[in-house]
Design a protein around this motif. Structure first.
Motif, PDB file in Angstrom:
ATOM      1  N   ARG A   1       0.799  -1.333   0.008  1.00 18.00           N
ATOM      2  CA  ARG A   1       0.071  -0.287  -0.088  1.00 18.00           C
ATOM      3  C   ARG A   1       0.947   0.971   0.334  1.00 18.00           C
ATOM      4  O   ARG A   1       1.168   1.765   1.093  1.00 18.00           O
ATOM      5  N   ARG A   2       1.759   1.729  -0.570  1.00 15.47           N
ATOM      6  CA  ARG A   2       2.685   2.430  -1.745  1.00 15.47           C
ATOM      7  C   ARG A   2       2.312   2.929  -2.325  1.00 15.47           C
ATOM      8  O   ARG A   2       2.271   2.001  -3.110  1.00 15.47           O
ATOM      9  N   ASP A   3       2.721   3.713  -2.777  1.00 16.55           N
ATOM     10  CA  ASP A   3       2.583   5.406  -4.129  1.00 16.55           C
ATOM     11  C   ASP A   3       3.469   5.804  -4.279  1.00 16.55           C
ATOM     12  O   ASP A   3       3.963   6.100  -5.252  1.00 16.55           O
ATOM     13  N   ASP A   4       4.502   5.263  -3.549  1.00 19.66           N
ATOM     14  CA  ASP A   4       6.039   5.983  -3.961  1.00 19.66           C
ATOM     15  C   ASP A   4       6.942   5.492  -4.049  1.00 19.66           C
ATOM     16  O   ASP A   4       8.151   6.010  -4.765  1.00 19.66           O
ATOM     17  N   ILE A   5       6.605   4.646  -4.720  1.00 16.79           N
ATOM     18  CA  ILE A   5       8.030   3.367  -4.959  1.00 16.79           C
ATOM     19  C   ILE A   5       7.086   2.329  -6.096  1.00 16.79           C
ATOM     20  O   ILE A   5       6.682   2.526  -6.425  1.00 16.79           O
ATOM     21  N   GLY A   6       8.204   1.473  -6.544  1.00 14.88           N
ATOM     22  CA  GLY A   6       7.552   1.188  -8.202  1.00 14.88           C
ATOM     23  C   GLY A   6       6.532   1.689  -8.773  1.00 14.88           C
ATOM     24  O   GLY A   6       6.373   0.915  -9.575  1.00 14.88           O
ATOM     25  N   VAL A   7       7.962   3.075  -9.131  1.00 14.15           N
ATOM     26  CA  VAL A   7       6.890   3.727 -10.449  1.00 14.15           C
ATOM     27  C   VAL A   7       8.266   4.298 -10.349  1.00 14.15           C
ATOM     28  O   VAL A   7       8.983   5.524  -9.588  1.00 14.15           O
ATOM     29  N   LEU A   8       8.062   5.453 -11.302  1.00 16.70           N
ATOM     30  CA  LEU A   8       9.336   6.600 -11.870  1.00 16.70           C
ATOM     31  C   LEU A   8       8.488   7.459 -12.245  1.00 16.70           C
ATOM     32  O   LEU A   8       8.437   7.838 -12.952  1.00 16.70           O
ATOM     33  N   ARG A   9       7.937   8.348 -11.614  1.00 12.14           N
ATOM     34  CA  ARG A   9       8.006   9.765 -11.721  1.00 12.14           C
ATOM     35  C   ARG A   9       8.203  11.046 -10.849  1.00 12.14           C
ATOM     36  O   ARG A   9       8.137  10.288  -9.615  1.00 12.14           O
ATOM     37  N   PRO A  10       7.590  12.718 -10.769  1.00 13.30           N
ATOM     38  CA  PRO A  10       7.693  13.131 -10.016  1.00 13.30           C
ATOM     39  C   PRO A  10       7.222  12.661  -8.179  1.00 13.30           C
ATOM     40  O   PRO A  10       6.319  12.825  -8.892  1.00 13.30           O
ATOM     41  N   GLY A  11       8.237  12.490  -7.616  1.00 13.70           N
ATOM     42  CA  GLY A  11       7.295  12.797  -6.616  1.00 13.70           C
ATOM     43  C   GLY A  11       7.334  11.315  -5.831  1.00 13.70           C
ATOM     44  O   GLY A  11       7.752  11.372  -4.458  1.00 13.70           O
ATOM     45  N   ALA A  12       8.071  10.250  -6.717  1.00 19.57           N
ATOM     46  CA  ALA A  12       7.947   8.793  -6.515  1.00 19.57           C
ATOM     47  C   ALA A  12       9.713   8.795  -5.758  1.00 19.57           C
ATOM     48  O   ALA A  12      10.389   9.609  -5.905  1.00 19.57           O
ATOM     49  N   ARG A  13       9.929   8.623  -4.875  1.00 23.86           N
ATOM     50  CA  ARG A  13      10.744   7.985  -4.218  1.00 23.86           C
ATOM     51  C   ARG A  13      12.372   7.600  -5.122  1.00 23.86           C
ATOM     52  O   ARG A  13      11.647   6.774  -6.240  1.00 23.86           O
ATOM     53  N   ALA A  14      13.635   8.067  -5.545  1.00 22.88           N
ATOM     54  CA  ALA A  14      14.182   8.139  -6.565  1.00 22.88           C
ATOM     55  C   ALA A  14      15.348   6.349  -6.276  1.00 22.88           C
ATOM     56  O   ALA A  14      15.969   6.063  -6.080  1.00 22.88           O
ATOM     57  N   ASP A  15      14.644   5.187  -6.670  1.00 16.61           N
ATOM     58  CA  ASP A  15      14.787   3.781  -6.238  1.00 16.61           C
ATOM     59  C   ASP A  15      15.001   3.775  -7.788  1.00 16.61           C
ATOM     60  O   ASP A  15      13.647   3.600  -8.701  1.00 16.61           O
ATOM     61  N   LEU A  16      16.514   3.200  -8.372  1.00 11.07           N
ATOM     62  CA  LEU A  16      15.955   2.947  -9.476  1.00 11.07           C
ATOM     63  C   LEU A  16      16.697   1.921  -9.961  1.00 11.07           C
ATOM     64  O   LEU A  16      18.120   2.128  -9.432  1.00 11.07           O
ATOM     65  N   ILE A  17      16.915   1.022 -11.091  1.00  8.37           N
ATOM     66  CA  ILE A  17      18.353   0.319 -11.813  1.00  8.37           C
ATOM     67  C   ILE A  17      18.201   0.122 -13.020  1.00  8.37           C
ATOM     68  O   ILE A  17      17.461   0.495 -14.061  1.00  8.37           O
ATOM     69  N   ILE A  18      19.488   0.290 -13.412  1.00  2.70           N
ATOM     70  CA  ILE A  18      20.239   0.435 -15.061  1.00  2.70           C
ATOM     71  C   ILE A  18      20.906  -0.871 -15.009  1.00  2.70           C
ATOM     72  O   ILE A  18      21.427  -1.611 -14.508  1.00  2.70           O
ATOM     73  N   LEU A  19      20.344  -1.894 -15.640  1.00  2.00           N
ATOM     74  CA  LEU A  19      20.907  -2.786 -16.720  1.00  2.00           C
ATOM     75  C   LEU A  19      21.249  -3.176 -17.300  1.00  2.00           C
ATOM     76  O   LEU A  19      21.961  -1.683 -17.889  1.00  2.00           O
ATOM     77  N   ASP A  20      22.872  -4.218 -17.284  1.00  2.00           N
ATOM     78  CA  ASP A  20      22.995  -4.342 -18.662  1.00  2.00           C
ATOM     79  C   ASP A  20      22.817  -5.292 -19.596  1.00  2.00           C
ATOM     80  O   ASP A  20      23.339  -6.340 -20.400  1.00  2.00           O
ATOM     81  N   ALA A  21      21.635  -4.265 -19.834  1.00  5.22           N
ATOM     82  CA  ALA A  21      20.868  -4.957 -21.369  1.00  5.22           C
ATOM     83  C   ALA A  21      20.030  -3.527 -21.755  1.00  5.22           C
ATOM     84  O   ALA A  21      19.370  -2.887 -21.043  1.00  5.22           O
ATOM     85  N   PRO A  22      20.374  -4.205 -22.884  1.00  4.32           N
ATOM     86  CA  PRO A  22      18.698  -2.848 -23.966  1.00  4.32           C
ATOM     87  C   PRO A  22      17.348  -3.120 -23.640  1.00  4.32           C
ATOM     88  O   PRO A  22      16.502  -1.756 -23.700  1.00  4.32           O
ATOM     89  N   SER A  23      16.781  -3.604 -22.793  1.00  7.80           N
ATOM     90  CA  SER A  23      15.219  -3.927 -22.292  1.00  7.80           C
ATOM     91  C   SER A  23      15.080  -4.742 -21.515  1.00  7.80           C
ATOM     92  O   SER A  23      15.686  -5.267 -20.942  1.00  7.80           O
ATOM     93  N   HIS A  24      14.167  -4.453 -20.777  1.00  8.74           N
ATOM     94  CA  HIS A  24      13.240  -5.345 -19.437  1.00  8.74           C
ATOM     95  C   HIS A  24      13.454  -6.554 -20.352  1.00  8.74           C
ATOM     96  O   HIS A  24      12.722  -7.459 -18.972  1.00  8.74           O
TER      97      HIS A  24
END
Length: 401
Positions: A356-379
């Motif tokens: 029940r969180r809306d500040d994680i699991g998304v990348l949009r303004p206001g969300a927590r800056a939790d992100l991962i960069i893959l060693d790959a071009p696509s999910h």
């Protein structure tokens, strides 16, 4: 105010409906993300990216929200490798090995337990998990459950009291007395360190009446409800979770049509970008089926019924000793009939919904800056290349790890 620009992103998964292509992932191409003070400040085309104090060049790779692991048991001592070997030789899984871990955990020092949590938390972070829920449940005394949660709270804000994991050996002939202990002194000692309460509602653990009583006591103290449900066979756990407004029912391996209908009935239609979701999430834990040679949950059945699905590791020393969300994504695609996009969403935004969180699991303004960069071009590569360490870099609260 310090700023960081993640630039030159080939494929950006935002999980924001309508923000790009590739539903439900809201994919943007040739994108950038601006981070300020631990939050996402801006998302848009790389060509329009604002200036920043620092820059990370994604070099055309895919960038995703950090994984949200909404079901894990990290506070324990010892291991159960011999039990795993016995299962692989044909012995069935019954859940009885939990008591082995209880004995080892009770005997361990605070420092030993803390070291295990620290090791597994770091292991998960390296694989892209930026939020992890941590349960108690291997102490099963007032003092051991309280200390398990105190230690868990050092590593995560998402802590869950699971004093009702199994009935410990000393109460085997007196389950009613153990339920009274859980509802009384144990809950009172644990609640200050917990956000959630959970019960293992299964044969050999807690029946519906005991589970309902325990969860209701937790609710009365302000704890949110989670339920281990329908892992070992059909049972009352899913229906109980829906009745009590649980944030998540977890495992969901053996479901009746009535169970699926009950989960689907919790749909909440709102003005959200995605048009609504079920308030009780079905959290699927394919690592447990892998490790116990059990049937996998039918994710396709749940998704087609409109149920919100999350993926989590169930990291524990007995039935799912993995901290790898990428591994669970690959299993979900291969064994549970999820598309790669559905599995990635379930491991990020789905896990956030289960908490029940809306500040994680998304990348949009206001969300927590939790992100991962893959060693790959696509999910897609998370399922396409199983077992390969594809997480190149992790940003947790905007800080490169």
């Amino acid at each position: 105010m310090s700023s960081l620009l993640v630039d030159n992103i080939g494929e950006l998964v935002t999980n924001v409906a309508g923000s790009g292509v590739g539903a439900p992932l809201g994919i943007r191409r040739r994108a950038a993300v601006l981070v300020e003070d631990g939050e996402v400040a801006w998302v848009g085309p790389a060509a329009d990216a604002p200036a920043a104090d620092r820059r990370i060049d994604a070099a055309g790779a895919a960038v995703l929200p950090g994984f949200v692991d909404s079901h894990a048991h990290l506070v324990f001592a010892g291991d159960r490798a011999a039990e795993f070997a016995a299962r692989m030789a044909g012995e069935p899984y019954t859940g009885g090995g939990i008591r082995t871990t209880v004995g080892a955990t009770r005997a361990a020092s605070d420092g030993e337990l803390r070291a295990t949590v620290r090791r597994l938390r770091a292991e998960a972070l390296r694989q892209g998990t930026t939020t992890i829920e941590i349960k108690s449940g291997y102490g099963l005394t007032v003092a051991d459950e309280a200390r398990s949660l105190r230690i868990a709270a050092e590593f995560s804000a998402e802590t869950t009291f699971l004093g009702a994991h199994v009935v410990p050996a000393e109460y085997a002939a007196r389950p009613d007395d153990y339920v009274s202990l859980v509802c009384g002194p144990m809950l009172a000692a644990a609640a200050p360190h917990a956000r959630w309460i959970d019960v293992f509602c299964e044969r050999g653990a807690f029946d519906a009446d005991h589970a309902r009583a325990i969860l209701a006591c937790g609710q009365a103290l302000g704890l949110g409800v989670r339920v281990h449900a329908n892992q070992l066979g059909p049972g009352p756990g899913v229906q109980l979770g829906v009745d009590l407004g649980a944030a998540s029912v977890d495992h969901c391996t053996h479901l009746t049509d009535a169970d699926v209908d009950a989960l689907a009935s919790t749909r909440f239609d709102c003005m959200c970008a995605d048009g609504g979701h079920t308030t009780t999430v079905a959290t699927l834990l394919p690592g447990a089926e892998f490790s116990t040679r059990s049937p996998y949950p039918d994710a396709r059945r749940l998704l087609d019924a409109g149920v919100t699905v999350a993926l989590a590791t169930d990291c524990n020393p007995g039935s799912s000793y993995t901290s790898s969300m990428p591994f669970c994504i690959a299993l979900a695609v291969r064994e549970m009939r999820m598309t790669p996009a559905e599995a990635v969403w379930a491991a990020t935004a789905g896990g956030a919904r289960a908490l029940r969180r809306d500040d994680i699991g998304v990348l949009r303004p206001g969300a927590r800056a939790d992100l991962i960069i893959l060693d790959a071009p696509s999910h897609l590569h998370l399922a396409y290349r199983p077992g390969v360490p594809l997480v190149r870099q992790v940003l947790h609260n905007g800080v490169p790890r």
